[in-house]
Scaffold this motif. Structure first.
Motif, PDB file in Angstrom:
ATOM      1  N   LEU A 259      -5.992   1.524   7.289  1.00  0.00           N
ATOM      2  CA  LEU A 259      -6.988   1.992   6.324  1.00  0.00           C
ATOM      3  C   LEU A 259      -7.069   3.505   6.429  1.00  0.00           C
ATOM      4  O   LEU A 259      -7.158   4.054   7.530  1.00  0.00           O
TER       5      LEU A 259
ATOM      6  N   ALA B  72      -6.504   0.860   1.390  1.00  0.00           N
ATOM      7  CA  ALA B  72      -5.822  -0.083   2.273  1.00  0.00           C
ATOM      8  C   ALA B  72      -4.314   0.158   2.190  1.00  0.00           C
ATOM      9  O   ALA B  72      -3.760   0.300   1.097  1.00  0.00           O
TER      10      ALA B  72
ATOM     11  N   VAL C 221      -1.066  -3.793   4.092  1.00  0.00           N
ATOM     12  CA  VAL C 221      -1.778  -5.010   4.498  1.00  0.00           C
ATOM     13  C   VAL C 221      -1.085  -6.272   4.004  1.00  0.00           C
ATOM     14  O   VAL C 221      -1.637  -7.370   4.096  1.00  0.00           O
TER      15      VAL C 221
ATOM     16  N   ILE D 133      -8.799  -7.509  -0.009  1.00  0.00           N
ATOM     17  CA  ILE D 133      -8.100  -6.338   0.507  1.00  0.00           C
ATOM     18  C   ILE D 133      -6.733  -6.318  -0.153  1.00  0.00           C
ATOM     19  O   ILE D 133      -5.956  -7.264  -0.021  1.00  0.00           O
TER      20      ILE D 133
ATOM     21  N   ILE E 292     -11.133  -0.718   0.327  1.00  0.00           N
ATOM     22  CA  ILE E 292     -11.469  -1.897   1.109  1.00  0.00           C
ATOM     23  C   ILE E 292     -12.650  -2.638   0.469  1.00  0.00           C
ATOM     24  O   ILE E 292     -13.643  -2.024   0.069  1.00  0.00           O
TER      25      ILE E 292
END
Length: 621
Positions: free
Chosen positions: A352, A386, A389, A405, A411
Motif C-alpha cells: 500500500l 493498493a 495485491v 482491494i 484501499i
C-alpha cells in the motif's frame, strides 16, 4: 439503532396489551425499540489499576540513565439480560408460533475479561561537545512489553420469569474461554550530531522481536535517518534584506522504517483447534483460515520532506510536509480452493502506498494589550493506492457493503452493481420508468462492456465497478483563540471534503414503511415497483460523506484569587454542536466497521456522534 431505522414510522411503538406488555411492531413482528430500552439490561463494571515508576541516575558527567516501569491491570465483568417475551407477538405471523426466535424465551449472559500489561523501558543518553562548533548526543535503549488476557463467556436461552442468571437457562449455549499471551521487545541505538544551531543530523537502528510471528520472522531491523538545516540561524542570513521580516527558515528531510509487530493475533500463525460439545462428547474443529507460520510483520517505509517558516516577528508561521509512505507485506487473507478444507490463507500479499501533504498555517492577527487573537489552519491531503495485491479481493460485511482491494485503487473502495445510464448520463429506465441495473460483459475488475437488447435495455451479466471511495479528498481544521483580559474563547471547525459513505440505514428507512422514497411511490410520484427495482442496485446506497462541523466552542473566565483560593477558572464548552452536510442519514462521520482501516465509512446501525456540553472548574489552592 437497527430496530429504530428498519421499521416504518407509521407504527405505534408504545402500544401495550392488557397486561401492560409492549407489543411487537410491523407486519413481521420487528423488535420494538422501546422494548430494547425498557426491558433489556446490559451492565458492565471495570476495575483498573495503572501504575508506573521512574528512576533516573547520573553516574558520570553528561551521562543519564533512565528506567521506567509500568503496569496496567484491568478486570471487566459484563452481563446481558433479555426477559422472556419482552413483548407480545402475534403467532399468526410465525406459523402459529413455531418459528419464534429463541431470545423471546429469555436470554442471559455473563462475561469477564481480565488483562495484564507490563512494560519496562531503559534509555541511556550521553552528551558530548566534540569541538566549539560540533556537539554529539548518543542514545541506546531497550524495551520489553508483555500482555496476558483471559476472556470467559457463559450464556443461555429459555428463562423462567424474573430469573436473570445463566445457570437457570433451559438451553445452555456454547461457552467461550479465550486466553492469549504475547510479548514485544526491542533495542535501539541513535546518534545525533549538531553543528552550531544550523545543521542537525540523526541516524538510528532498531531491532524488534514479537512473539506473535514465527521464529524465522520474529526479529526485524528498522533504520531511521534525518537531516535538517536552519538557514535563518546562519551568520550570512542577517546580511539578507529579507531577514528584517523573515524570522525562521528551516528545511528538513527524514527517512524511517517501522513494523506492525502485533498485526495478527497471538496464535494466528498456528492452526489452533477450537472445542465444543457434540452429542455429549468433546469435539475439535478447525478454523476456516489456514494458518501460516511464515508470515512476517508488515513493514512501513516513509520519506518525508518539509520546511518550517515564520515571518513578521513570528506573528505568521507556516509548516509544510510532503511524504511518500509504502507499507509492504500486507497481512491479507487470500482465497483458497474449498478442496483444501479451508476458505482462506493468512499471507503477506502486496503493498500500500500513501502520498500526501500536510500544511499548517499559524497566525496572530491581533496582539494587543487587552485583546489577542491566535488562529491556525491545518490542511491534509492523502492519496493511497493498493499495489501488487493480485486479483480482486472482495470483503463481506454485515451491512452488505461491497468493500474491495483492487490493484491501482484506493484501499477499501466500494465495488458493486450500478445504474445503467443513457449516453447523456441520465438513468436508463424501462417502459414503466424504473431505473435498470447495468449489464454486459465484465472484462476485468475495472473494465466492462455494457450491452443492450432489441428494446435498448441492459442484457448479459450483471456488471460491477468501483461505485464509491471512503477516502476523503482532504481534511481541514480551522481553530481560533480569542483572549480579552481574563476571558478566553476557543472555536474550532473541522471539515472533510469528498469520501463516500455506504448508507444502508437511510435506504432501508426510505424504502419501507412511510420512508420518503416509499411514500413517493405510494403517492404516485414514482412508478409502482420503483423501490423494488432500485433496491438491488448497490450504487443507490452511496452517499456523499463531506461535512463541515462546529467541533468545539469553549468559553473560560479566570476569576483569579478568591479568598482562600490562589486561582479559580470557570469553563463552559460544547462539542459537535452543528454539522453542515448533505448526508441523508444521521451523521456522515461514522463507521460500523470500528477501527478497521479497510472497512471505512459504513453506516448501519451506527449511533451518531453525540452533542455534549460541559462545565469545568480549575482551582489552585
Amino acid at each position: 439503532m437497527n430496530s429504530v431505522t428498519i421499521i416504518g414510522n407509521i407504527h405505534d411503538i408504545f402500544a401495550r396489551d392488557a397486561n401492560g406488555n409492549l407489543m411487537a411492531v410491523g407486519e413481521r413482528g420487528r423488535v420494538n425499540p422501546v422494548s430494547v430500552i425498557e426491558d433489556i439490561k446490559q451492565r458492565q463494571e471495570t476495575n483498573r489499576i495503572i501504575a508506573n515508576a521512574n528512576l533516573k541516575l547520573y553516574p558520570v558527567k553528561n551521562l543519564t540513565l533512565d528506567f521506567t516501569l509500568g503496569v496496567d491491570n484491568s478486570g471487566q465483568s459484563g452481563s446481558t439480560y433479555i426477559p422472556p417475551f419482552a413483548y407480545n407477538v402475534n403467532p399468526d405471523f410465525y406459523g402459529g408460533g413455531a418459528a419464534l426466535d429463541g431470545t423471546l424465551n429469555g436470554y442471559a449472559s455473563a462475561a469477564t475479561n481480565n488483562a495484564f500489561q507490563f512494560n519496562n523501558e531503559f534509555n541511556a543518553t550521553y552528551q558530548a561537545k566534540l569541538s566549539e562548533l560540533i556537539s554529539s548526543t548518543t542514545q541506546v535503549g531497550y524495551s520489553f512489553q508483555y500482555e496476558k488476557t483471559r476472556y470467559q463467556l457463559v450464556n443461555g436461552r429459555g428463562l423462567a420469569p424474573l430469573i436473570e442468571t445463566v445457570n437457570a437457562a433451559a438451553t445452555q449455549l456454547p461457552s467461550v474461554d479465550g486466553r492469549t499471551e504475547l510479548s514485544v521487545s526491542g533495542g535501539y541505538i541513535q546518534q545525533n550530531f549538531k553543528y552550531k544551531d544550523h545543521l542537525f543530523v540523526t541516524g538510528a537502528l532498531r531491532v524488534d522481536q514479537s512473539s506473535v510471528f514465527g521464529a524465522d520472522n520474529r526479529t526485524q531491523e528498522y533504520l531511521k535517518g534525518s537531516l535538517s538545516y536552519v538557514l535563518s540561524s546562519a551568520d550570512y542570513w542577517k546580511s539578507f534584506d529579507v531577514s528584517n521580516w523573515w524570522d525562521t527558515f528551516k528545511i528538513r528531510a527524514a527517512y524511517g522504517e517501522s513494523g506492525n509487530l502485533t498485526g495478527i493475533g497471538a496464535y494466528d500463525r498456528i492452526n489452533a483447534y477450537s472445542t465444543q460439545s457434540f452429542l455429549g462428547r468433546a469435539s475439535l474443529f478447525s478454523s476456516a483460515t489456514l494458518a501460516n507460520e511464515n508470515v512476517k510483520p508488515e513493514r512501513q517505509r516513509e520519506l518525508e520532506l518539509g520546511t518550517d517558516l515564520s515571518f513578521f516577528k513570528n506573528r505568521l508561521g507556516l509548516q509544510f510536509n510532503w511524504y511518500n509512505k509504502k507499507v509492504s507485506d500486507l497481512l491479507i487473507a487470500s482465497v483458497q480452493a474449498p478442496s483444501t478444507g479451508f476458505s482462506s490463507l493468512l499471507d503477506n500479499i502486496g503493498s500500500l502506498r500513501n502520498k500526501g501533504i500536510e500544511l499548517v498555517l499559524n497566525g496572530t492577527p491581533v496582539d494587543g494589550k487587552d485583546f489577542k487573537w491566535n488562529t491556525s489552519v491545518v490542511f491534509n491531503r492523502n492519496r493511497n493506492t493498493a499495489l501488487d495485491v493480485g486479483g480482486l479481493r472482495l470483503f463481506s460485511t454485515n451491512p452488505g457493503a461491497p468493500v474491495a482491494i483492487i490493484n491501482g485503487e484506493a484501499i477499501g473502495v466500494f465495488y458493486g452493481t450500478f445504474f445503467a445510464r443513457n449516453p447523456d448520463g441520465s438513468l436508463l429506465t424501462n417502459a414503466a420508468g424504473i431505473p435498470q441495473i447495468e449489464k454486459g460483459i465484465q472484462n476485468s475488475a475495472t473494465t466492462f462492456t455494457p450491452q443492450r437488447d432489441a428494446n435498448g435495455l441492459p442484457t448479459g451479466t450483471t456488471l460491477r465497478k468501483v461505485i464509491g471511495n471512503p477516502n476523503p479528498d482532504y481534511n481541514m481544521s480551522f481553530v481560533n483563540d480569542f483572549t480579552y483580559k481574563k476571558l478566553n474563547l476557543h472555536v474550532q471547525f473541522d471539515a472533510v471534503q469528498g469520501g463516500n459513505v455506504w448508507n444502508a440505514d437511510w435506504r432501508t428507512r426510505q424504502g419501507v414503511g412511510n420512508g420518503k422514497v416509499a411514500e413517493q411511490e405510494q403517492l404516485g410520484e414514482l412508478p409502482r415497483g420503483y423501490v423494488a427495482g432500485v433496491y438491488a442496485i448497490e450504487e443507490w446506497r452511496i452517499d456523499d460523506g463531506s461535512f463541515v462541523k462546529l467541533r468545539e466552542i469553549s468559553l473560560s473566565y479566570n476569576i483569579g484569587k478568591l479568598k482562600f483560593l490562589r486561582d479559580l477558572t470557570v469553563t463552559v464548552s460544547g462539542r459537535n454542536l452543528i454539522s453542515w452536510d448533505d448526508y441523508k442519514g444521521y451523521d456522515p462521520e461514522l463507521n460500523s466497521g470500528g477501527q478497521s482501516t479497510i472497512l471505512r465509512n459504513i453506516d448501519f446501525g451506527s449511533v451518531p456522534i453525540p452533542r455534549t456540553f460541559s462545565l469545568g472548574l480549575q482551582v489552585k489552592l
